[in-house]
Design a protein around this motif. Structure first.
Motif, PDB file in Angstrom:
ATOM      1  N   LEU A  28     -11.643   9.335  -2.797  1.00 14.41           N
ATOM      2  CA  LEU A  28     -11.419   8.793  -4.272  1.00 14.41           C
ATOM      3  C   LEU A  28     -12.845   7.999  -4.680  1.00 14.41           C
ATOM      4  O   LEU A  28     -12.748   8.072  -5.892  1.00 14.41           O
ATOM      5  N   GLU A  29     -13.344   7.399  -4.201  1.00 10.96           N
ATOM      6  CA  GLU A  29     -14.555   6.991  -4.557  1.00 10.96           C
ATOM      7  C   GLU A  29     -15.678   8.085  -5.194  1.00 10.96           C
ATOM      8  O   GLU A  29     -16.344   7.674  -6.224  1.00 10.96           O
ATOM      9  N   SER A  30     -15.762   9.191  -4.427  1.00 12.64           N
ATOM     10  CA  SER A  30     -16.518  10.186  -4.972  1.00 12.64           C
ATOM     11  C   SER A  30     -16.009  10.847  -6.222  1.00 12.64           C
ATOM     12  O   SER A  30     -16.780  10.912  -7.232  1.00 12.64           O
ATOM     13  N   TYR A  31     -14.753  10.899  -6.418  1.00 12.66           N
ATOM     14  CA  TYR A  31     -14.051  11.252  -7.527  1.00 12.66           C
ATOM     15  C   TYR A  31     -14.224  10.261  -8.749  1.00 12.66           C
ATOM     16  O   TYR A  31     -14.652  10.668  -9.901  1.00 12.66           O
ATOM     17  N   ALA A  52      -3.044   8.564 -16.062  1.00 20.08           N
ATOM     18  CA  ALA A  52      -3.279   9.255 -14.801  1.00 20.08           C
ATOM     19  C   ALA A  52      -4.477   8.439 -14.110  1.00 20.08           C
ATOM     20  O   ALA A  52      -4.601   8.214 -12.908  1.00 20.08           O
ATOM     21  N   ARG A  53      -5.392   7.920 -14.862  1.00 21.10           N
ATOM     22  CA  ARG A  53      -6.593   6.984 -14.185  1.00 21.10           C
ATOM     23  C   ARG A  53      -6.110   5.726 -13.603  1.00 21.10           C
ATOM     24  O   ARG A  53      -6.417   5.331 -12.721  1.00 21.10           O
ATOM     25  N   VAL A  54      -5.144   5.237 -14.471  1.00 17.36           N
ATOM     26  CA  VAL A  54      -4.535   3.893 -13.995  1.00 17.36           C
ATOM     27  C   VAL A  54      -3.627   4.099 -12.560  1.00 17.36           C
ATOM     28  O   VAL A  54      -3.487   3.364 -11.610  1.00 17.36           O
ATOM     29  N   LYS A  55      -3.168   5.317 -12.598  1.00 17.48           N
ATOM     30  CA  LYS A  55      -2.496   5.875 -11.391  1.00 17.48           C
ATOM     31  C   LYS A  55      -3.233   5.861 -10.273  1.00 17.48           C
ATOM     32  O   LYS A  55      -3.069   5.364  -9.051  1.00 17.48           O
ATOM     33  N   ILE A  56      -4.334   6.401 -10.486  1.00 20.47           N
ATOM     34  CA  ILE A  56      -5.643   6.584  -9.289  1.00 20.47           C
ATOM     35  C   ILE A  56      -5.807   5.366  -8.887  1.00 20.47           C
ATOM     36  O   ILE A  56      -6.112   5.046  -7.663  1.00 20.47           O
ATOM     37  N   VAL A  81     -12.067  17.916 -11.152  1.00 18.29           N
ATOM     38  CA  VAL A  81     -10.759  18.131 -10.381  1.00 18.29           C
ATOM     39  C   VAL A  81      -9.518  17.271 -11.375  1.00 18.29           C
ATOM     40  O   VAL A  81      -9.879  16.283 -11.885  1.00 18.29           O
ATOM     41  N   ASP A  82      -8.613  17.847 -11.835  1.00 23.68           N
ATOM     42  CA  ASP A  82      -7.664  17.308 -12.734  1.00 23.68           C
ATOM     43  C   ASP A  82      -7.114  16.113 -12.224  1.00 23.68           C
ATOM     44  O   ASP A  82      -6.759  15.956 -10.831  1.00 23.68           O
ATOM     45  N   SER A  83      -6.689  14.993 -12.693  1.00 24.04           N
ATOM     46  CA  SER A  83      -6.373  13.589 -12.376  1.00 24.04           C
ATOM     47  C   SER A  83      -5.019  13.914 -11.678  1.00 24.04           C
ATOM     48  O   SER A  83      -4.739  13.220 -10.478  1.00 24.04           O
ATOM     49  N   ASP A  84      -4.067  14.576 -12.357  1.00 24.44           N
ATOM     50  CA  ASP A  84      -2.788  14.845 -11.243  1.00 24.44           C
ATOM     51  C   ASP A  84      -2.836  15.525 -10.157  1.00 24.44           C
ATOM     52  O   ASP A  84      -2.254  15.213  -9.116  1.00 24.44           O
ATOM     53  N   VAL A  85      -3.898  16.551  -9.993  1.00 25.87           N
ATOM     54  CA  VAL A  85      -4.305  17.008  -8.581  1.00 25.87           C
ATOM     55  C   VAL A  85      -4.698  16.068  -7.714  1.00 25.87           C
ATOM     56  O   VAL A  85      -4.348  15.815  -6.516  1.00 25.87           O
ATOM     57  N   VAL A  86      -5.522  15.036  -8.170  1.00 24.34           N
ATOM     58  CA  VAL A  86      -6.192  13.988  -7.419  1.00 24.34           C
ATOM     59  C   VAL A  86      -5.205  12.983  -6.820  1.00 24.34           C
ATOM     60  O   VAL A  86      -5.111  12.562  -5.789  1.00 24.34           O
ATOM     61  N   ILE A  87      -4.058  12.785  -7.861  1.00 24.09           N
ATOM     62  CA  ILE A  87      -3.132  11.901  -7.637  1.00 24.09           C
ATOM     63  C   ILE A  87      -2.221  12.315  -6.339  1.00 24.09           C
ATOM     64  O   ILE A  87      -1.982  11.826  -5.266  1.00 24.09           O
ATOM     65  N   ASN A  88      -1.824  13.850  -6.379  1.00 21.75           N
ATOM     66  CA  ASN A  88      -1.241  14.663  -5.366  1.00 21.75           C
ATOM     67  C   ASN A  88      -1.891  14.450  -4.234  1.00 21.75           C
ATOM     68  O   ASN A  88      -1.461  14.286  -3.038  1.00 21.75           O
ATOM     69  N   LEU A  89      -3.303  14.623  -4.262  1.00 21.13           N
ATOM     70  CA  LEU A  89      -4.051  14.820  -3.009  1.00 21.13           C
ATOM     71  C   LEU A  89      -4.124  13.416  -2.149  1.00 21.13           C
ATOM     72  O   LEU A  89      -3.982  13.253  -0.925  1.00 21.13           O
ATOM     73  N   ALA A  90      -4.409  12.063  -3.078  1.00 27.13           N
ATOM     74  CA  ALA A  90      -4.389  10.967  -2.320  1.00 27.13           C
ATOM     75  C   ALA A  90      -2.989  10.558  -1.686  1.00 27.13           C
ATOM     76  O   ALA A  90      -2.759   9.971  -0.613  1.00 27.13           O
ATOM     77  N   THR A  91      -2.048  11.154  -2.658  1.00 23.71           N
ATOM     78  CA  THR A  91      -0.786  10.711  -1.985  1.00 23.71           C
ATOM     79  C   THR A  91      -0.383  11.473  -0.710  1.00 23.71           C
ATOM     80  O   THR A  91       0.279  10.848   0.376  1.00 23.71           O
TER      81      THR A  91
END
Length: 462
Positions: A182-185, A229-233, A156-166
Motif C-alpha cells: 500500500l505504501e508503494s502504491y 476510492a482513494r479515501v477507502k484505500i 493499478v486501478d484503485s478498486d483492484v487495490v482495495i480488493n487486494l488490500a482486503t
C-alpha cells in the motif's frame, strides 16, 4: 527573401511529415481501439462464464476459465529472443479489467476459505497449497501488477487495490507485506514517473492501451469516484493495516498530514482511530483481568486440593488410631471378663448358683469359680417400639411393590392378566343383580360387626 524562402521550403516538409505522422498515429489508435473493443468483448464473455461457474460453487472450473485471460501466453520456443506478450487483460477496458481482477480475487478468497480436505479434493494437494500460499504470502499482489499493469505499481486501478488490500487483510500471515504494498502504491500514484521516453519507446503491441497511463497522473483524486476510492484505500491503510501492525502513532500522524482528506474526513478518521485504540485498551484490560482471574482460580483450586489431601490424610490417621484403640480396648475387656469374679449378691452370682449343676445331680458350691464362669448370662429381648413396627410394615410393603414390579418386567402378560381381571370385576359389578347381592352381603356383614361391637361394649360395661 532568400532566407525566408529557404525557411519556408524547410518548414514545408516538416509540416507534411507532422500531418502524415498524425494521420498514422490516428489510424493506429483507431485500429487499437477496435482491437481493444474486440478484446473487451471476448473477455466479457469469459468473465460471464467464470462468474456463472463461481456462483454455482464450481471453483476449479471458474478458476481455469479465467486464468487464460489474466496470464501471459507461453513464450514461443522458435523465437526465444522475442519479448513476451502481455496478458489479454492488459488490452481490455478499465471497467472490464476491474471486473475480471475482482472476480479472480473473489475466487481466490473462496478457495482459501475452503476446508483443507475439501480444497485438496477439489484442486489437488499441491495446487491448493500453492494457491493458499500465494494469498497468505502476498504474492498475488505482484501477480496482478505484473500481468495486468506491465509491472507499474502506480497504474493499478484503485478498486483492484482495495480488493487486494482486503484479501491480504483477511488471509495474510502478516500485514507487513500489505503495508509495504500500500505504501508503494500510494507513493507511486502520488509521485508519478516522468520518464516519458521509456513509455514512448515501448512497442505499441506490448504497451497496454486504452488506459489512463499519463505520466502526469495525479494523486488519484481527479474525479469524485477516484476521490472516494482513494479515501477507502487510506481507510484500509490507516485504520486496519497499520493498527494490525501496532503502529498507532504513525497512523495518527499519517491521517493528520494527508492532503487527500479534508477537515471533516480527517476528524472522522481521528475519532475512529481513538475509539479503536480505546477498544483495544479495554480488550487488553479484560484479557489481563481474565488471565488474573484464571490464575487466582487455579491457585484456589490448588490450595483446595492440598487442603482436601491434608484433611483426608488426617482423617485416615484418626481412623487408624481409633481402630487401634478399639482393638486394644477389646483385648483388655476380654481379659477382664475371664478373670474378674462377680460381686457377691449380684444377679450373675445368683443365676450361677441356681444353674450351677453338673451331670449326676450334684450341685457345685456357690463360691466355685468354675460354676460362675460356665453359666452365661441370659440375653434380655427388648420389645420393638411402634416406630420400628411401622418401619417394618413400610419395608414389607416396599418389598411387595418391588417384587410385583420385577414380576411385571419379567412377565408382561401378568400385568395384562391383572388388568383383565380388574376390568372383569368392574363389568360384573356393573350388573344390577350382582350389585344388589353384593350390597345385601355387605349389609349383613356390617350388621354382624355392629352386633359384635355392641356385645363387646356390654361385656366391658359389666
Amino acid at each position: 527573401m532568400t532566407s525566408n524562402g529557404s525557411i519556408a521550403t524547410t518548414l514545408a516538409p516538416t509540416r507534411e511529415t507532422l500531418s502524415s505522422s498524425q494521420l498514422l498515429s490516428s489510424s493506429i489508435s483507431s485500429l487499437n481501439s477496435s482491437s481493444t473493443r474486440q478484446a473487451s468483448s471476448q473477455i466479457s464473455k469469459i468473465y460471464r462464464q467464470a462468474s456463472t461457474l463461481f456462483l454455482t460453487r464450481r471453483l476449479p472450473e471458474s478458476l481455469s476459465t479465467i486464468l487464460p485471460v489474466i496470464t501471459s501466453p507461453a513464450a514461443d520456443d522458435t523465437n526465444p529472443d522475442a519479448s513476451p506478450e502481455p496478458a489479454p487483460i492488459s488490452r481490455a477496458s478499465r471497467t472490464t479489467r476491474i471486473k475480471v481482477w475482482s472476480l479472480y480475487l473473489t475466487i481466490l478468497n473462496a478457495i482459501v476459505e475452503l476446508d483443507p480436505d475439501e480444497g485438496k479434493q477439489a484442486f489437488g494437494s499441491k495446487e491448493w497449497k500453492g494457491l493458499v500460499n500465494k494469498v497468505r504470502d502476498g504474492d498475488v499482489w505482484e501477480e496482478v501488477v505484473k500481468n495486468g499493469y506491465g509491472g507499474v505499481e502506480g497504474d493499478v486501478d484503485s478498486d483492484v487495490v482495495i480488493n487486494l488490500a482486503t484479501l491480504l487483510l483477511a488471509h495474510a500471515r502478516t500485514q507487513k507485506v500489505n503495508q509495504t504494498r500500500l505504501e508503494s502504491y500510494l507513493a507511486a500514484s502520488t509521485n508519478p514517473s516522468l520518464d516519458v521516453s521509456s513509455r514512448l519507446s515501448t512497442p505499441t503491441a506490448t504497451r497496454p492501451h486504452s488506459r489512463s497511463l499519463s505520466p502526469v497522473k495525479g494523486s488519484g483524486t481527479d474525479t469524485p469516484r477516484d476521490l472516494n476510492a482513494r479515501v477507502k484505500i487510506l481507510e484500509l491503510y490507516t485504520l486496519h493495516v497499520l493498527l494490525r501492525n501496532n503502529e498507532w502513532d504513525y497512523a495518527r500522524e499519517f491521517i493528520s498530514i494527508s492532503s487527500v482528506l479534508d477537515e471533516e474526513r480527517r476528524e472522522a478518521f481521528l475519532q475512529a482511530l481513538q475509539s479503536l485504540q480505546e477498544e483495544q485498551m479495554e480488550s487488553e484490560r479484560r484479557e489481563k483481568e481474565e488471565r488474573r482471574y484464571q490464575e487466582e482460580q487455579l491457585k484456589r483450586d490448588v490450595e483446595e486440593a492440598r487442603r482436601r489431601r491434608i484433611e483426608s490424610e488426617e482423617r485416615e490417621k484418626r481412623e487408624e488410631e481409633a481402630r487401634n484403640r478399639r482393638s486394644e480396648k477389646g483385648s483388655e475387656i476380654d481379659y477382664g471378663v475371664e478373670d474378674s469374679p462377680p460381686r457377691p449378691g449380684s444377679s450373675k452370682s445368683r443365676s450361677s448358683v441356681k444353674g450351677g449343676s453338673v451331670k449326676g445331680g450334684r450341685s457345685l458350691p456357690s463360691s466355685s469359680p468354675t460354676a460362675r464362669s460356665s453359666v452365661p448370662a441370659k440375653n434380655v429381648k427388648v420389645p420393638p417400639s411402634l416406630l420400628t413396627r411401622a418401619g417394618n410394615v413400610v419395608m414389607n410393603v416396599r418389598k411387595l411393590v418391588e417384587s410385583m414390579a420385577g414380576s411385571f418386567k419379567t412377565r408382561p402378560m401378568l400385568l395384562m392378566q391383572m388388568l383383565g381381571f380388574i376390568v372383569g370385576i368392574l363389568v360384573l359389578l356393573s350388573r344390577r343383580d350382582v350389585k344388589e347381592r353384593v350390597k345385601s352381603i355387605l349389609g349383613k356383614g356390617w350388621g354382624k360387626v355392629r352386633q359384635t361391637a355392641g356385645m363387646g361394649v356390654k361385656v366391658s360395661y359389666i
